[in-house]
Design an enzyme around this catalytic site. Structure first.
Site, mmCIF file in Angstrom:
data_model
loop_
_atom_site.group_PDB
_atom_site.id
_atom_site.type_symbol
_atom_site.label_atom_id
_atom_site.label_comp_id
_atom_site.label_asym_id
_atom_site.label_seq_id
_atom_site.Cartn_x
_atom_site.Cartn_y
_atom_site.Cartn_z
ATOM 1 C CE LYS A 53 3.971 9.260 -2.248
ATOM 2 N NZ LYS A 53 3.191 8.961 -3.425
ATOM 3 C CG ASN B 69 3.990 7.393 1.977
ATOM 4 O OD1 ASN B 69 5.155 7.149 2.273
ATOM 5 N ND2 ASN B 69 3.384 6.851 0.919
ATOM 6 C CB SER C 204 -4.128 14.656 -5.076
ATOM 7 O OG SER C 204 -3.238 14.067 -6.029
ATOM 8 C CG HIS D 121 1.664 3.224 -1.083
ATOM 9 N ND1 HIS D 121 1.895 3.566 -2.392
ATOM 10 C CD2 HIS D 121 1.232 4.343 -0.464
ATOM 11 C CE1 HIS D 121 1.610 4.851 -2.553
ATOM 12 N NE2 HIS D 121 1.212 5.349 -1.397
ATOM 13 N N GLY E 37 -0.487 11.305 -6.315
ATOM 14 C CA GLY E 37 0.581 12.101 -6.910
ATOM 15 C C GLY E 37 0.191 12.729 -8.240
ATOM 16 C CD GLU F 156 3.951 5.691 -4.659
ATOM 17 O OE1 GLU F 156 4.749 5.635 -3.711
ATOM 18 O OE2 GLU F 156 3.322 6.718 -4.961
ATOM 19 C CD GLU G 5 -2.942 5.970 -0.313
ATOM 20 O OE1 GLU G 5 -2.742 7.025 0.281
ATOM 21 O OE2 GLU G 5 -2.039 5.312 -0.848
HETATM 22 C C1 PEP Z 1 0.414 8.438 -0.939
HETATM 23 O O1 PEP Z 1 1.608 8.360 -1.208
HETATM 24 O O2 PEP Z 1 -0.103 7.588 -0.207
HETATM 25 C C2 PEP Z 1 -0.358 9.518 -1.515
HETATM 26 C C3 PEP Z 1 -1.638 9.559 -1.291
HETATM 27 O O3 PEP Z 1 0.336 10.455 -2.280
HETATM 28 P P1 PEP Z 1 -0.202 11.920 -2.748
HETATM 29 O O4 PEP Z 1 -0.808 12.566 -1.523
HETATM 30 O O5 PEP Z 1 1.013 12.621 -3.217
HETATM 31 O O6 PEP Z 1 -1.217 11.686 -3.799
#
Ligand code: PEP
Length: 258
Positions: free
Chosen positions: A11, A9, A213, A95, A173, A97, A167
């Site tokens: 973003k 992803n 992460s 997501h 992040g 976010e 998630e």
């Molecule tokens: C994501 O954006 O779905 C995500 C898991 O980000 P990160 O791997 O940076 O934690």
């Protein structure tokens, strides 16, 4: 055997030249990946260019969001028809976010997921609890409610076209990853919810990705968990080198899982 997926992803990162660079480096770095599905989800502005670069590769294309209607007066939005038209196979929906910054509700994610399935786009539907929810021991209730709201009105047949991503918001992040045990516990729980609502066959075939992460050095231990069927990768997917390392770690993990 459920086929492992590694999805990146991107973003709101990457101009078109940056996207071209990254995709070309990913393509050059990948070898022998028949056991793992690989997906990149660029921002809308780079999708068309990336679609062209992926035509001769094993990497699939995904989007990061969409509207649920086919077309209409929805300024600024992109429809499932348009994503299909441009060559997407996957679309990330719900997501955290989007839930946090754009106030997306389970009801809205439900409409989007139905729209995706109608157009044969595979939705990667995200669920996951915040840190406060985990610290107060409510993570299972939160994920249960997200699941029930998001898949309301789905049939088992619809559900077979869906991928879920667990998630935990506190791991996105932040550099904090769920432990393999924490991931496995939640993935098994999500699979049990699928079983309750849609039956055993659908549950055993449904792929559940972990996101939060994920990095090259923690990929294998996560994917080695019984109910973890891949990863949704944010930050580490932005650099071709680390994304390829994650794919390679997943390929190795598949070999040891078999
Ligand atoms: C994501 O954006 O779905 C995500 C898991 O980000 P990160 O791997 O940076 O934690």
């Amino acid at each position: 055997m459920r086929k492992i997926i590694i999805a990146g992803n991107w973003k709101m990162y990457k101009t078109i030249p940056e996207a071209i660079n990254t995709v070309n480096s990913v393509k050059a770095g990948l070898h022998k990946v028949s056991d793992v599905e690989i997906v990149v989800c660029p921002p809308f502005t780079a999708i068309h260019t990336v679609a062209g670069l992926l035509e001769d590769s094993v990497v699939d294309l995904g989007a990061q969001d969409m509207h649920y209607e086919t077309e209409g007066a929805f300024t600024g939005e992109v429809s499932p028809l348009m994503l299909k038209d441009i060559g997407c196979r996957y679309v990330i929906l719900g997501h955290s976010e989007r839930r946090a910054h754009f106030k997306e509700s389970n009801d809205l994610v439900n409409k989007k997921a139905k729209g995706a399935v109608k157009f044969n786009l595979i939705p990667i539907v995200c669920v996951g609890e915040t840190l406060a929810e985990r610290e107060s021991g409510r993570q299972l209730d939160v994920v249960r409610a997200q699941f029930a709201g998001t898949f309301k009105g789905f049939t088992a047949e619809d559900m077979e076209k869906v991928v879920i991503a667990y998630e935990p918001v506190w791991a996105i992040g932040t550099g904090k990853t769920a432990t393999p045990d924490q991931a496995q516990e939640m993935h098994a729980f999500v699979r049990s919810l699928v079983q309750e609502m849609f039956g055993e066959e659908t549950a055993s075939g449904l792929r559940i990705l972990y996101g939060g992460s994920v990095k090259p050095d923690n990929t294998a231990e996560l994917i080695n968990q019984l109910d973890v069927d891949g990863a949704l990768v944010g930050g580490a997917s932005l650099k071709a080198e680390s994304f390829v390392q994650i794919v390679n770690a997943a390929v190795q993990a598949v070999v040891s899982k078999e």
